[in-house]
Motif scaffolding. Structure first.
Motif, PDB file in Angstrom:
ATOM      1  N   HIS A 101       0.838  -1.261  -0.117  1.00  0.00           N
ATOM      2  CA  HIS A 101      -0.127   0.010   0.057  1.00  0.00           C
ATOM      3  C   HIS A 101       0.948   1.027   0.214  1.00  0.00           C
ATOM      4  O   HIS A 101       0.512   2.273  -0.851  1.00  0.00           O
ATOM      5  N   LEU A 102       1.856   1.126   0.867  1.00  0.00           N
ATOM      6  CA  LEU A 102       2.638   2.519   0.943  1.00  0.00           C
ATOM      7  C   LEU A 102       3.406   2.661  -0.086  1.00  0.00           C
ATOM      8  O   LEU A 102       3.823   3.863  -0.655  1.00  0.00           O
ATOM      9  N   GLU A 103       4.106   1.527  -1.143  1.00  0.00           N
ATOM     10  CA  GLU A 103       4.746   1.715  -2.169  1.00  0.00           C
ATOM     11  C   GLU A 103       3.843   2.352  -3.136  1.00  0.00           C
ATOM     12  O   GLU A 103       4.221   3.427  -4.101  1.00  0.00           O
ATOM     13  N   VAL A 104       2.654   2.178  -3.302  1.00  0.00           N
ATOM     14  CA  VAL A 104       1.513   2.507  -4.213  1.00  0.00           C
ATOM     15  C   VAL A 104       1.262   4.079  -3.648  1.00  0.00           C
ATOM     16  O   VAL A 104       1.535   4.923  -4.630  1.00  0.00           O
ATOM     17  N   LEU A 105       1.132   4.240  -2.525  1.00  0.00           N
ATOM     18  CA  LEU A 105       0.951   5.725  -2.227  1.00  0.00           C
ATOM     19  C   LEU A 105       2.226   6.521  -2.543  1.00  0.00           C
ATOM     20  O   LEU A 105       1.864   7.979  -3.040  1.00  0.00           O
ATOM     21  N   LEU A 137      -3.086  11.456 -13.290  1.00  0.00           N
ATOM     22  CA  LEU A 137      -3.215   9.871 -12.600  1.00  0.00           C
ATOM     23  C   LEU A 137      -4.275   9.255 -13.421  1.00  0.00           C
ATOM     24  O   LEU A 137      -5.354   9.836 -13.312  1.00  0.00           O
ATOM     25  N   THR A 138      -3.935   8.035 -13.857  1.00  0.00           N
ATOM     26  CA  THR A 138      -5.171   7.119 -14.306  1.00  0.00           C
ATOM     27  C   THR A 138      -4.850   5.692 -13.635  1.00  0.00           C
ATOM     28  O   THR A 138      -3.900   5.324 -13.543  1.00  0.00           O
ATOM     29  N   ILE A 139      -5.915   4.919 -13.696  1.00  0.00           N
ATOM     30  CA  ILE A 139      -5.672   3.595 -13.097  1.00  0.00           C
ATOM     31  C   ILE A 139      -4.833   2.733 -13.997  1.00  0.00           C
ATOM     32  O   ILE A 139      -4.181   2.098 -13.564  1.00  0.00           O
ATOM     33  N   ARG A 140      -5.159   3.194 -15.287  1.00  0.00           N
ATOM     34  CA  ARG A 140      -4.306   2.276 -16.206  1.00  0.00           C
ATOM     35  C   ARG A 140      -2.833   2.661 -16.060  1.00  0.00           C
ATOM     36  O   ARG A 140      -1.918   1.869 -16.101  1.00  0.00           O
ATOM     37  N   LYS A 141      -2.686   3.864 -15.829  1.00  0.00           N
ATOM     38  CA  LYS A 141      -0.975   4.317 -15.735  1.00  0.00           C
ATOM     39  C   LYS A 141      -0.501   3.549 -14.306  1.00  0.00           C
ATOM     40  O   LYS A 141       0.743   3.215 -14.659  1.00  0.00           O
ATOM     41  N   VAL A 142      -1.386   3.540 -13.496  1.00  0.00           N
ATOM     42  CA  VAL A 142      -0.734   3.020 -12.140  1.00  0.00           C
ATOM     43  C   VAL A 142      -0.433   1.628 -12.569  1.00  0.00           C
ATOM     44  O   VAL A 142       0.441   0.791 -12.168  1.00  0.00           O
ATOM     45  N   GLY A 143      -1.496   0.882 -13.286  1.00  0.00           N
ATOM     46  CA  GLY A 143      -1.604  -0.557 -13.396  1.00  0.00           C
ATOM     47  C   GLY A 143      -0.061  -0.927 -14.426  1.00  0.00           C
ATOM     48  O   GLY A 143       0.420  -1.842 -14.422  1.00  0.00           O
ATOM     49  N   LYS A 144       0.241   0.081 -15.127  1.00  0.00           N
ATOM     50  CA  LYS A 144       1.459  -0.030 -16.010  1.00  0.00           C
ATOM     51  C   LYS A 144       2.868   0.600 -15.446  1.00  0.00           C
ATOM     52  O   LYS A 144       3.898   0.359 -15.939  1.00  0.00           O
ATOM     53  N   SER A 145       2.702   0.912 -14.061  1.00  0.00           N
ATOM     54  CA  SER A 145       3.656   1.426 -13.575  1.00  0.00           C
ATOM     55  C   SER A 145       4.862   0.533 -12.985  1.00  0.00           C
ATOM     56  O   SER A 145       6.284   0.723 -12.834  1.00  0.00           O
ATOM     57  N   GLY A 146       4.554  -0.705 -12.894  1.00  0.00           N
ATOM     58  CA  GLY A 146       5.505  -1.616 -12.411  1.00  0.00           C
ATOM     59  C   GLY A 146       5.405  -1.838 -10.929  1.00  0.00           C
ATOM     60  O   GLY A 146       6.015  -2.946 -10.193  1.00  0.00           O
ATOM     61  N   VAL A 147       4.668  -1.046 -10.375  1.00  0.00           N
ATOM     62  CA  VAL A 147       4.556  -1.015  -8.945  1.00  0.00           C
ATOM     63  C   VAL A 147       3.639  -2.102  -8.390  1.00  0.00           C
ATOM     64  O   VAL A 147       3.541  -2.727  -7.449  1.00  0.00           O
ATOM     65  N   VAL A 148       2.311  -1.992  -9.160  1.00  0.00           N
ATOM     66  CA  VAL A 148       1.075  -2.643  -9.039  1.00  0.00           C
ATOM     67  C   VAL A 148       0.531  -3.002 -10.265  1.00  0.00           C
ATOM     68  O   VAL A 148       0.295  -1.978 -11.078  1.00  0.00           O
ATOM     69  N   ASP A 149      -0.112  -4.083 -10.521  1.00  0.00           N
ATOM     70  CA  ASP A 149      -1.186  -4.057 -11.737  1.00  0.00           C
ATOM     71  C   ASP A 149      -2.430  -3.656 -11.455  1.00  0.00           C
ATOM     72  O   ASP A 149      -2.800  -3.541 -10.118  1.00  0.00           O
ATOM     73  N   ILE A 150      -3.374  -3.680 -12.353  1.00  0.00           N
ATOM     74  CA  ILE A 150      -4.667  -3.022 -12.134  1.00  0.00           C
ATOM     75  C   ILE A 150      -5.622  -3.723 -11.020  1.00  0.00           C
ATOM     76  O   ILE A 150      -6.024  -3.515 -10.039  1.00  0.00           O
ATOM     77  N   LYS A 151      -5.351  -5.212 -11.249  1.00  0.00           N
ATOM     78  CA  LYS A 151      -6.155  -6.032 -10.349  1.00  0.00           C
ATOM     79  C   LYS A 151      -5.661  -5.893  -8.948  1.00  0.00           C
ATOM     80  O   LYS A 151      -6.362  -5.912  -7.922  1.00  0.00           O
TER      81      LYS A 151
END
Length: 103
Positions: free
Chosen positions: A45-49, A62-76
């Motif tokens: 969680h903290l890594e995502v924040l 920021l978009t969900i898709r961008k966060v999902g492609k970040s390598g930090v966490v996938d969309i699911k």
């Protein structure tokens, strides 16, 4: 604007609970906010924040898709960490404004 007290610190928030000054944020505040939201923060969680905060500082949208492609966490994984509105909730816990992509 309203004021909230988290981890012994008073911060100004919008009517939706987003920080008006992202510099007021720290991990202790995030943990207390998460508890209020029924989320127990883990290192993931903290890594995502922290990722969201870095992206916000660069001025990138920021978009969900961008966060999902970040390598930090996938969309699911993002939905599992922050159920019920992953980008809205994670942004609020990260102490940054509500993303324009969120309704």
């Amino acid at each position: 604007m309203a004021e909230k007290n988290y981890a012994g610190k008073t911060v100004e928030v919008t009517e939706d609970g987003y920080f008006t000054n992202p510099a007021d944020w720290n991990e202790e505040i995030a943990k207390e906010m998460a508890t209020e939201a029924g989320i127990e923060l883990t290192d993931k969680h903290l890594e995502v924040l922290n990722y969201l905060r870095k992206q916000f500082e660069t001025g990138e949208a920021l978009t969900i898709r961008k966060v999902g492609k970040s390598g930090v966490v996938d969309i699911k994984g993002l939905y599992q960490l922050f159920p019920g509105g992953p980008l809205k909730i994670s942004s609020k816990l990260a102490g940054i404004p509500k993303p324009t992509s969120c309704v």
